[in-house]
Design a protein around this motif. Structure first.
Motif, short mmCIF file in Angstrom:
data_model
loop_
_atom_site.label_atom_id
_atom_site.label_comp_id
_atom_site.label_asym_id
_atom_site.label_seq_id
_atom_site.Cartn_x
_atom_site.Cartn_y
_atom_site.Cartn_z
N MET A 266 4.68 4.21 2.82
CA MET A 266 4.17 3.43 1.88
C MET A 266 5.45 2.09 2.83
O MET A 266 5.90 2.36 3.79
N SER A 267 4.25 1.31 2.34
CA SER A 267 4.41 -0.33 3.30
C SER A 267 5.82 -0.59 3.19
O SER A 267 6.42 -0.45 1.91
N HIS A 268 6.26 -1.51 3.35
CA HIS A 268 7.97 -1.87 3.39
C HIS A 268 7.82 -2.72 1.74
O HIS A 268 8.27 -2.97 1.10
N TYR B 39 0.84 -1.35 0.16
CA TYR B 39 -0.13 -0.24 0.08
C TYR B 39 0.58 1.54 -0.20
O TYR B 39 2.15 0.64 0.60
N PHE B 40 0.55 2.05 -0.44
CA PHE B 40 0.85 3.32 -0.45
C PHE B 40 -0.25 4.35 -0.22
O PHE B 40 -1.37 4.55 -0.56
N LEU C 16 5.78 1.38 7.82
CA LEU C 16 5.70 2.49 7.47
C LEU C 16 7.56 3.18 6.37
O LEU C 16 7.74 3.34 7.21
N TYR C 17 7.75 3.10 5.33
CA TYR C 17 8.40 3.21 4.64
C TYR C 17 8.63 4.88 3.74
O TYR C 17 7.45 5.78 3.11
N GLU C 18 9.19 5.68 3.87
CA GLU C 18 9.46 7.58 2.90
C GLU C 18 10.73 7.83 2.31
O GLU C 18 11.61 7.05 3.32
N LEU C 19 10.94 7.88 1.20
CA LEU C 19 12.32 8.68 0.90
C LEU C 19 12.52 9.34 0.94
O LEU C 19 11.61 10.21 1.92
N ASP C 20 13.93 9.81 1.42
CA ASP C 20 14.87 10.13 2.11
C ASP C 20 14.09 12.19 1.40
O ASP C 20 14.33 12.60 0.56
#
Length: 402
Positions: free
Chosen positions: A321-323, A227-228, A284-288
């Motif tokens: 986003m999810s990992h 998911y996003f 959750l993950y986020e771009l730098d």
């Protein structure tokens, strides 16, 4: 140009925008906004586009209905969008219902060259092929192609209703399924209260609400997919920790000694105080981040780079986003070097939030099933670009706390 070089690749464009003030000043801000948006579409020519709007319709939805209709028609019929022959539009227009109204609007555009795309029917629990252009509004709760919820009333500060909630849709492209979640979390009602504790009471409310959403989208009712989740998270810097950069603090006043602290090196020195997402690092993950705080920019058309002194500048608008979704777009550490996570229209007045974007060059590769979060992705993924464009909130200064 992003997207060239892999015929089998699918280019995705994700956009989030709090568009509240567009409907207060459609002749100026709306034109600026649409021009910047179309430039991004033209430059990157995505195959699949998702636009998540918050505060859609502005402060007074009923009074803005004509502007809402015009905005939707413009997006669907614009020459810049002529190659997108399929669309789905979901507008929460049920403004008379305090229990349900979220003022969220979700737009999805499919390029004519994109052949195999399906949308999930949450009631029938099956995918349906997407054809034509359709608009859904009023009572979205009965629309089977999405899930929409307003947060429970006890989540709201002092149990006072405001337009906060989420909309979830599910898509499948070339056998790769993923959720797209439009979200609007709670604001800081008072600088003084936000400054009292670290983390602030408002941060705790947002934490609870975001956890609620994440639990809902991975519960047992449906198969788990990547998911996003992108929208107006209202994440703020730790006010107590950055108090030394201000000159004066009042309930709705945050005056600075020098605004350059938020612009020098894109304000990244202050990222150490951007802590709200850290509690979700396992989910959750986020771009730098390498762009300046997106809020609260001046709405004076001659002050495109100036912050207002109503709030401490912060990175409110994000794409998370999810990992397992990260695994879809980043195959290796080198992939991060071809991803751009930035803002749009840095010198243009877009309202009190500045636009953001992220681009990844497309390529072809075979992707195995994802095991993160026990999610299964039943396909060979032959793409990929994720063009994640964050168009920041465009929100009126008189509408800050709605």
């Amino acid at each position: 140009m992003a997207g060239k070089g892999a015929a089998a690749g699918t280019a995705m464009l994700l956009v989030t925008a709090n568009v509240g003030s567009l409907f207060d000043d459609p002749e100026n801000l709306q034109k600026n906004w649409l021009r910047e948006f179309y430039q991004v579409v033209h430059a990157h020519r995505p195959h699949f586009m998702a636009l998540h709007c918050q505060e859609f319709g502005g402060k007074n939805y009923e009074a803005s209905m004509s502007h809402v209709d015009k905005f939707v028609k413009e997006l669907l019929s614009s020459d810049a969008m002529k190659d997108y022959n399929r669309a789905r539009v979901y507008l929460d227009e049920n403004y008379k219902s305090q229990e349900h109204f979220t003022a969220l609007g979700s737009f999805y555009f499919l390029h004519e060259s994109l052949k195999n795309i399906y949308q999930f029917d949450f009631k029938a629990k099956k995918y349906k092929k997407v054809t034509g252009k359709e608009i859904y509004s009023d009572t979205l709760e009965s629309t089977p192609m999405l899930e929409k919820e307003k947060f429970p009333q006890d989540y709201f500060p002092e149990c006072k209703w405001s337009r906060k909630g989420f909309i979830r849709t599910r898509w499948c492209i070339t056998d790769c399924a993923f959720d797209l979640v439009n979200i609007h979390l709670f604001h800081d009602a008072s600088n003084l209260i936000a400054w009292e504790t670290s983390p602030s009471v408002y941060s705790g409310i947002r934490h609870k609400a975001l956890g609620y959403v994440l639990d809902r989208i991975i519960d047992q009712r449906f198969e788990k997919v990547s998911y996003f989740i992108f929208g107006d998270f209202n994440f703020r810097l730790d006010s107590k920790a950055v108090v030394e950069v201000m000159l004066q603090l009042e309930k709705k006043l945050f005056d600075y000694f020098n605004q350059d602290v938020f612009r020098d090196n894109n304000g990244t020195a202050l990222l150490e105080f951007d802590r709200e997402l850290s509690v979700f690092k396992d989910r959750l993950y986020e771009l730098d981040i390498s762009f300046p705080p997106s809020y609260p920019y001046s709405e004076d058309c001659s002050q495109g780079k100036q912050y207002m002194n109503t709030r401490c500048p912060a990175w409110c608008d994000r794409i998370l986003m999810s990992h397992s979704a990260k695994e879809l777009i980043l195959k290796s550490e080198n992939d991060e070097k071809i991803v751009i996570y930035d803002h749009i229209g840095p010198n243009v007045c877009m309202g009190d939030h500045k636009e953001k974007d992220a681009y990844e060059m497309r390529r072809s590769f075979v992707k195995p099933h994802c095991s993160m979060e026990e999610e299964r992705i039943s396909s060979i993924l032959k793409c990929i670009i994720v063009t994640a464009v964050l168009i920041n909130q465009v929100l009126s200064a008189t509408f800050l706390d709605c």
